[in-house]
Design a protein around this motif. Structure first.
Motif, PDB file in Angstrom:
ATOM      1  N   ILE A  36      14.081   4.719   6.160  1.00 31.67           N
ATOM      2  CA  ILE A  36      15.104   5.328   5.307  1.00 31.67           C
ATOM      3  C   ILE A  36      16.346   4.458   5.339  1.00 31.67           C
ATOM      4  O   ILE A  36      16.854   4.129   6.414  1.00 31.67           O
ATOM      5  N   ALA A  37      16.826   4.083   4.167  1.00 29.47           N
ATOM      6  CA  ALA A  37      18.022   3.244   4.046  1.00 29.47           C
ATOM      7  C   ALA A  37      19.073   3.996   3.231  1.00 29.47           C
ATOM      8  O   ALA A  37      19.009   4.007   2.002  1.00 29.47           O
ATOM      9  N   PRO A  38      20.047   4.642   3.896  1.00 24.80           N
ATOM     10  CA  PRO A  38      21.109   5.329   3.161  1.00 24.80           C
ATOM     11  C   PRO A  38      22.173   4.352   2.687  1.00 24.80           C
ATOM     12  O   PRO A  38      22.229   3.202   3.141  1.00 24.80           O
ATOM     13  N   ASP A  39      23.025   4.803   1.781  1.00 26.46           N
ATOM     14  CA  ASP A  39      24.174   4.004   1.377  1.00 26.46           C
ATOM     15  C   ASP A  39      25.184   3.986   2.524  1.00 26.46           C
ATOM     16  O   ASP A  39      25.095   4.773   3.467  1.00 26.46           O
ATOM     17  N   THR A  40      26.164   3.102   2.414  1.00 29.53           N
ATOM     18  CA  THR A  40      27.062   2.861   3.544  1.00 29.53           C
ATOM     19  C   THR A  40      28.387   3.601   3.481  1.00 29.53           C
ATOM     20  O   THR A  40      29.173   3.517   4.419  1.00 29.53           O
ATOM     21  N   SER A  41      28.656   4.320   2.404  1.00 30.86           N
ATOM     22  CA  SER A  41      29.926   5.047   2.275  1.00 30.86           C
ATOM     23  C   SER A  41      29.906   5.868   1.002  1.00 30.86           C
ATOM     24  O   SER A  41      29.045   5.669   0.137  1.00 30.86           O
ATOM     25  N   PRO A  42      30.863   6.780   0.841  1.00 31.82           N
ATOM     26  CA  PRO A  42      31.011   7.462  -0.457  1.00 31.82           C
ATOM     27  C   PRO A  42      31.385   6.462  -1.542  1.00 31.82           C
ATOM     28  O   PRO A  42      31.961   5.411  -1.261  1.00 31.82           O
ATOM     29  N   ARG A  43      31.058   6.810  -2.780  1.00 27.57           N
ATOM     30  CA  ARG A  43      31.421   5.962  -3.915  1.00 27.57           C
ATOM     31  C   ARG A  43      31.908   6.841  -5.070  1.00 27.57           C
ATOM     32  O   ARG A  43      31.366   7.901  -5.322  1.00 27.57           O
ATOM     33  N   GLY A  44      32.960   6.363  -5.738  1.00 25.38           N
ATOM     34  CA  GLY A  44      33.447   7.058  -6.920  1.00 25.38           C
ATOM     35  C   GLY A  44      34.462   8.149  -6.656  1.00 25.38           C
ATOM     36  O   GLY A  44      34.774   8.932  -7.555  1.00 25.38           O
ATOM     37  N   LEU A  45      34.997   8.216  -5.450  1.00 22.96           N
ATOM     38  CA  LEU A  45      35.998   9.248  -5.150  1.00 22.96           C
ATOM     39  C   LEU A  45      37.393   8.870  -5.642  1.00 22.96           C
ATOM     40  O   LEU A  45      38.268   9.720  -5.753  1.00 22.96           O
ATOM     41  N   ASN A  46      37.588   7.573  -5.874  1.00 28.62           N
ATOM     42  CA  ASN A  46      38.873   7.066  -6.372  1.00 28.62           C
ATOM     43  C   ASN A  46      40.041   7.382  -5.441  1.00 28.62           C
ATOM     44  O   ASN A  46      41.142   7.744  -5.877  1.00 28.62           O
ATOM     45  N   GLY A  92       0.781  -1.227   0.000  1.00 27.64           N
ATOM     46  CA  GLY A  92       0.000   0.000   0.000  1.00 27.64           C
ATOM     47  C   GLY A  92       0.813   1.276   0.000  1.00 27.64           C
ATOM     48  O   GLY A  92       0.285   2.363  -0.223  1.00 27.64           O
ATOM     49  N   GLY A  93       2.112   1.162   0.269  1.00 28.99           N
ATOM     50  CA  GLY A  93       2.999   2.316   0.262  1.00 28.99           C
ATOM     51  C   GLY A  93       3.949   2.249  -0.922  1.00 28.99           C
ATOM     52  O   GLY A  93       3.727   1.494  -1.876  1.00 28.99           O
ATOM     53  N   TYR A  94       5.040   3.002  -0.835  1.00 25.44           N
ATOM     54  CA  TYR A  94       5.973   3.059  -1.963  1.00 25.44           C
ATOM     55  C   TYR A  94       7.430   3.022  -1.505  1.00 25.44           C
ATOM     56  O   TYR A  94       7.809   3.713  -0.550  1.00 25.44           O
ATOM     57  N   ASN A  95       8.217   2.187  -2.193  1.00 27.24           N
ATOM     58  CA  ASN A  95       9.669   2.255  -2.092  1.00 27.24           C
ATOM     59  C   ASN A  95      10.133   3.271  -3.136  1.00 27.24           C
ATOM     60  O   ASN A  95       9.922   3.069  -4.328  1.00 27.24           O
ATOM     61  N   LYS A  96      10.778   4.325  -2.699  1.00 14.77           N
ATOM     62  CA  LYS A  96      11.270   5.339  -3.626  1.00 14.77           C
ATOM     63  C   LYS A  96      12.778   5.504  -3.440  1.00 14.77           C
ATOM     64  O   LYS A  96      13.260   5.634  -2.311  1.00 14.77           O
ATOM     65  N   ARG A  97      13.488   5.481  -4.562  1.00 13.35           N
ATOM     66  CA  ARG A  97      14.936   5.655  -4.529  1.00 13.35           C
ATOM     67  C   ARG A  97      15.293   7.041  -5.061  1.00 13.35           C
ATOM     68  O   ARG A  97      14.709   7.498  -6.055  1.00 13.35           O
ATOM     69  N   TYR A  98      16.243   7.673  -4.376  1.00 12.51           N
ATOM     70  CA  TYR A  98      16.624   9.031  -4.734  1.00 12.51           C
ATOM     71  C   TYR A  98      18.136   9.120  -4.956  1.00 12.51           C
ATOM     72  O   TYR A  98      18.919   8.359  -4.367  1.00 12.51           O
ATOM     73  N   LYS A  99      18.511  10.099  -5.768  1.00 14.56           N
ATOM     74  CA  LYS A  99      19.920  10.395  -6.005  1.00 14.56           C
ATOM     75  C   LYS A  99      20.144  11.877  -5.761  1.00 14.56           C
ATOM     76  O   LYS A  99      19.292  12.713  -6.085  1.00 14.56           O
ATOM     77  N   HIS A 100      21.287  12.201  -5.184  1.00  8.99           N
ATOM     78  CA  HIS A 100      21.614  13.605  -4.952  1.00  8.99           C
ATOM     79  C   HIS A 100      23.126  13.755  -4.838  1.00  8.99           C
ATOM     80  O   HIS A 100      23.840  12.778  -4.586  1.00  8.99           O
ATOM     81  N   PHE A 101      23.604  14.962  -5.027  1.00 10.04           N
ATOM     82  CA  PHE A 101      25.015  15.232  -4.798  1.00 10.04           C
ATOM     83  C   PHE A 101      25.191  15.646  -3.342  1.00 10.04           C
ATOM     84  O   PHE A 101      24.503  16.538  -2.854  1.00 10.04           O
ATOM     85  N   SER A 102      26.102  14.975  -2.652  1.00 11.58           N
ATOM     86  CA  SER A 102      26.351  15.265  -1.250  1.00 11.58           C
ATOM     87  C   SER A 102      27.588  16.139  -1.101  1.00 11.58           C
ATOM     88  O   SER A 102      28.712  15.676  -1.327  1.00 11.58           O
ATOM     89  N   PRO A 103      27.431  17.403  -0.694  1.00  8.97           N
ATOM     90  CA  PRO A 103      28.600  18.245  -0.441  1.00  8.97           C
ATOM     91  C   PRO A 103      29.475  17.701   0.685  1.00  8.97           C
ATOM     92  O   PRO A 103      30.689  17.884   0.682  1.00  8.97           O
ATOM     93  N   THR A 104      28.852  17.020   1.649  1.00 10.88           N
ATOM     94  CA  THR A 104      29.602  16.456   2.778  1.00 10.88           C
ATOM     95  C   THR A 104      30.552  15.360   2.311  1.00 10.88           C
ATOM     96  O   THR A 104      31.710  15.299   2.725  1.00 10.88           O
ATOM     97  N   LEU A 105      30.061  14.491   1.415  1.00 12.27           N
ATOM     98  CA  LEU A 105      30.873  13.361   0.958  1.00 12.27           C
ATOM     99  C   LEU A 105      31.656  13.669  -0.314  1.00 12.27           C
ATOM    100  O   LEU A 105      32.599  12.953  -0.648  1.00 12.27           O
ATOM    101  N   GLY A 106      31.223  14.701  -1.038  1.00 12.12           N
ATOM    102  CA  GLY A 106      31.925  15.084  -2.256  1.00 12.12           C
ATOM    103  C   GLY A 106      31.628  14.205  -3.450  1.00 12.12           C
ATOM    104  O   GLY A 106      32.440  14.104  -4.373  1.00 12.12           O
ATOM    105  N   CYS A 107      30.470  13.558  -3.462  1.00  7.93           N
ATOM    106  CA  CYS A 107      30.104  12.681  -4.573  1.00  7.93           C
ATOM    107  C   CYS A 107      28.594  12.518  -4.616  1.00  7.93           C
ATOM    108  O   CYS A 107      27.889  12.919  -3.689  1.00  7.93           O
ATOM    109  N   SER A 108      28.087  11.916  -5.683  1.00  3.33           N
ATOM    110  CA  SER A 108      26.666  11.610  -5.770  1.00  3.33           C
ATOM    111  C   SER A 108      26.353  10.374  -4.938  1.00  3.33           C
ATOM    112  O   SER A 108      27.141   9.423  -4.903  1.00  3.33           O
ATOM    113  N   MET A 109      25.209  10.396  -4.282  1.00  4.57           N
ATOM    114  CA  MET A 109      24.806   9.288  -3.422  1.00  4.57           C
ATOM    115  C   MET A 109      23.355   8.915  -3.698  1.00  4.57           C
ATOM    116  O   MET A 109      22.575   9.733  -4.218  1.00  4.57           O
TER     117      MET A 109
END
Length: 242
Positions: free
Chosen positions: A82-92, A15-32
Motif C-alpha cells: 500500500i502506497a499512500p500519498d504524502t500529505s493533504p492536497r488542495g486545502l489552499n 500476475g497481480g494488480y496495481n489499483k489506484r483509489y480515490k476517497h474523501f478523507s474526513p481526517t485530512l479534509g480533502c480528497s486523497m
C-alpha cells in the motif's frame, strides 16, 4: 462527500494488480489517492499480510508503484503493498506550497498540533502488520526535522521526540526482527539530513538488532531503491514468517 474508496485505475503486473483509489478523507479534509498492489490470489477470500510504503519528500502515491519494481518480489512472497500519498492536497493553506520540503508533498507522517497545519495528519489502518524499513521518521537534529517539527508540532522538543526514530529507540522493548536500512554513500542528503549512524547507535544502545548497509556510489533516487527493494521485501517476508 463519499469516503468509501472508489477505484480509478487498474494495471496487471507480475500476475497481480496495481489499483489506484480515490476517497474523501474526513481526517485530512480533502480528497486523497492511494495505490494498492494485490499479488496473485489463490482465492477471492484469501488474506495477505500488508506492507505500507511511506514515500519521502515531494512524492505522491504514484512514485513507488511506477518506479521501484517492488511488485515482482511482492508477487513472489504474497504480500500486499500500500502506497499512500504524502500529505493533504488542495486545502489552499497559506504557504503550503512555498517549499518542497514542507507542506504539500511533505507530511512527515505525523499528527500536526499547530492550528494552521491541523489537517496534516496520518492515520494508518490497523491491518498493517509490519511497516517498511526504508522510510524512518526524520531525526530531530537535522534541518528537515527542525523545520517540519517546529511548524507542525510547535517549539517543544519533547513533542518532537514522539516522531523521532532515534529518540524512540530508547523506549522500545523486545524487538526481535532485525531492522534493515540501505543507504547510498553518494546520497547528497546522507551527511547532514538522514543521519542513519545516529539511529544505528540508538539501536545498539537499546539492544535492537539493526543492519545498516552503506552502498558505494548510490544516490537518493529510485534507481537506488529499485536496486535493493527486493532485499527489503524478502526481509519483511522472513519477519512475517511467510
Amino acid at each position: 462527500m463519499e469516503s468509501t474508496p472508489s477505484e480509478i485505475s487498474s494495471s496487471k503486473m507480475f500476475g497481480g494488480y496495481n489499483k489506484r483509489y480515490k476517497h474523501f478523507s474526513p481526517t485530512l479534509g480533502c480528497s486523497m489517492t492511494f495505490y494498492i498492489y494485490f499479488p496473485p490470489s489463490p482465492s477471492p477470500s484469501h488474506k495477505f499480510p500488508v506492507l505500507y510504503w511511506l514515500s519521502g519528500l515531494s512524492c505522491t502515491d504514484e512514485n513507488f508503484i511506477a518506479k521501484s519494481g517492488a511488485q515482482r518480489a511482492a508477487s513472489t512472497e504474497g504480500i500486499v503493498l500500500i502506497a499512500p500519498d504524502t500529505s493533504p492536497r488542495g486545502l489552499n493553506v497559506e504557504g503550503e506550497a512555498d517549499s518542497w520540503d514542507f507542506g504539500v508533498g511533505a507530511g512527515f507522517y505525523l499528527n500536526a498540533t499547530q492550528e494552521k497545519w491541523k489537517n496534516w495528519r496520518i492515520t494508518l489502518t490497523s491491518t498493517s502488520r509490519y511497516l517498511p524499513s526504508h522510510q524512518l521518521p526524520i531525526p530531530i537534529n537535522c534541518p528537515w526535522g527542525q523545520k517540519a517539527f517546529t511548524n507542525y508540532l510547535g517549539p517543544s522538543k519533547a513533542d518532537w521526540e514522539e516522531y523521532d526514530a532515534t529518540s524512540l529507540m530508547s523506549k522500545v522493548r523486545d524487538v526481535s526482527a532485525t531492522i534493515l536500512i540501505d543507504q547510498g554513500d553518494g546520497d547528497k542528503f546522507f551527511p547532514d539530513q538522514l543521519l542513519p549512524n545516529k539511529f544505528e547507535e540508538a539501536c545498539r544502545s537499546a539492544n535492537v538488532p539493526v543492519l545498516l548497509r552503506l552502498q558505494p556510489g548510490y544516490d537518493h533516487s529510485y534507481f537506488f531503491i529499485a536496486t535493493f527493494i527486493d532485499d527489503h521485501i524478502h526481509h519483511h517476508a522472513r519477519a512475517l514468517k511467510l
